[in-house]
Design an enzyme around this catalytic site. Sequence first.
Site, PDB file in Angstrom:
ATOM      1  N   ASP A  11       0.795  -1.240   0.000  1.00 51.33           N
ATOM      2  CA  ASP A  11       0.000   0.000   0.000  1.00 51.33           C
ATOM      3  C   ASP A  11       0.822   1.282   0.000  1.00 51.33           C
ATOM      4  OD1 ASP A  11      -1.910  -1.964   0.234  1.00 51.33           O
ATOM      5  OD2 ASP A  11      -2.845  -1.167   2.045  1.00 51.33           O
ATOM      6  N   ASP A  53      -4.692  -0.484  -1.791  1.00 54.80           N
ATOM      7  CA  ASP A  53      -6.089  -0.267  -1.456  1.00 54.80           C
ATOM      8  C   ASP A  53      -6.789   0.205  -2.723  1.00 54.80           C
ATOM      9  OD1 ASP A  53      -6.269  -1.009   1.185  1.00 54.80           O
ATOM     10  OD2 ASP A  53      -6.737   0.994   1.944  1.00 54.80           O
ATOM     11  N   HIS A  55     -10.574   0.851  -3.165  1.00 57.40           N
ATOM     12  CA  HIS A  55     -11.928   0.826  -2.619  1.00 57.40           C
ATOM     13  C   HIS A  55     -12.965   1.331  -3.624  1.00 57.40           C
ATOM     14  CE1 HIS A  55     -10.449  -0.302   1.264  1.00 57.40           C
ATOM     15  NE2 HIS A  55      -9.828   0.842   1.491  1.00 57.40           N
ATOM     16  N   HIS A  61     -16.209   0.870   6.406  1.00 61.55           N
ATOM     17  CA  HIS A  61     -14.789   1.232   6.455  1.00 61.55           C
ATOM     18  C   HIS A  61     -14.619   2.738   6.281  1.00 61.55           C
ATOM     19  CE1 HIS A  61     -10.518   0.439   6.200  1.00 61.55           C
ATOM     20  NE2 HIS A  61     -10.428   0.996   5.003  1.00 61.55           N
ATOM     21  N   HIS A  75     -10.484   7.129   1.301  1.00 58.30           N
ATOM     22  CA  HIS A  75      -9.102   7.015   0.843  1.00 58.30           C
ATOM     23  C   HIS A  75      -8.998   5.850  -0.140  1.00 58.30           C
ATOM     24  CE1 HIS A  75      -9.455   4.076   4.115  1.00 58.30           C
ATOM     25  NE2 HIS A  75      -8.564   3.372   3.430  1.00 58.30           N
ATOM     26  N   LYS A 100      -6.935  -4.657  -3.359  1.00 57.63           N
ATOM     27  CA  LYS A 100      -7.768  -5.191  -2.273  1.00 57.63           C
ATOM     28  C   LYS A 100      -8.762  -4.147  -1.797  1.00 57.63           C
ATOM     29  CE  LYS A 100      -4.223  -3.994   1.197  1.00 57.63           C
ATOM     30  NZ  LYS A 100      -4.935  -3.012   2.008  1.00 57.63           N
ATOM     31  N   CYS A 142      -1.816  -2.241   7.750  1.00 52.22           N
ATOM     32  CA  CYS A 142      -1.808  -3.188   6.625  1.00 52.22           C
ATOM     33  C   CYS A 142      -0.513  -3.984   6.514  1.00 52.22           C
ATOM     34  CB  CYS A 142      -2.117  -2.458   5.326  1.00 52.22           C
ATOM     35  SG  CYS A 142      -3.802  -1.769   5.305  1.00 52.22           S
TER      36      CYS A 142
END
Length: 200
Positions: A11, A53, A55, A61, A75, A100, A142
Site C-alpha cells: 500500500d 487499497d 476501494h 470502512h 481514501h 484489495k 496493513c
Amino acid sequence: MNKRRALLIVDVQPTFCEGGELPVQGGNLCAVRIANHVKKHARDYTLIVTSQDWHIDPGAHFSDHPDFIDTWPVHGVADTPNAQLQASISGLPIDVSVKKGMYASAYSAFEGVDEAGNSLESILRDHAIDEVDVCGLALSHCVKESALDAQRLGFETVVYTDLSEPVTRELGQTALEQLQDNQVVCCRSCTYTTEVHAHA
C-alpha cells in the site's frame, strides 16, 4: 538449497503519503527507501509484489465521523490518482500487483487479487515462494496484517522496520510486539540482508 523469496510492498500509494487523504508521516521518504532497496537487491527476489487499497464501496470502512480504529476518511478510491502506486514505487521492476478492499476493509494484502482474480497466496504458491519480506504503509495496520497472514500461511516472514512507517509510534510499537509474538522477524533491511540471509 537456496530459498525462494518474495518482497511484498504494501500500500505505498499517494493516498497514504503526505498530501494524501490518509497520510502517514514519512510515507514519501519510506517509498524512496523501498525503491533504493529494490534497486540494490532486486536479484535477491524471485518475485516482487505490490498491494494497493482499491476501494469501490467498502461499507462502514469509510465514515464521515471516523474513529481511526475501525472507520476512516475516504481514501484509496479505485481508479483515482491517489490510489495508484506512489511515483518512487511505480517505476520498479514489479512482477505482480494485487488490489484489495473493493467491497470490504481488507487490511491484509492476502485479501487482494491480481487482474486475473488470482489470490496473493495462490500467486506465491505458484512461484514456490518460501520466504516473504514485507514493507510499506502502514506498519501498524496493513503491513502488520499482511505479515501475520504470511506467517500464518506458512511462509517465513520478515518485516523490514526501516522500510515501513506506522500511523503513530505507539501503534507501531504495539504492532511490532504482536508480530514478534507470532514469530515474525522484525529488523532493519540492511542487517537482515547481510546476516539473516547469509545462508541463502
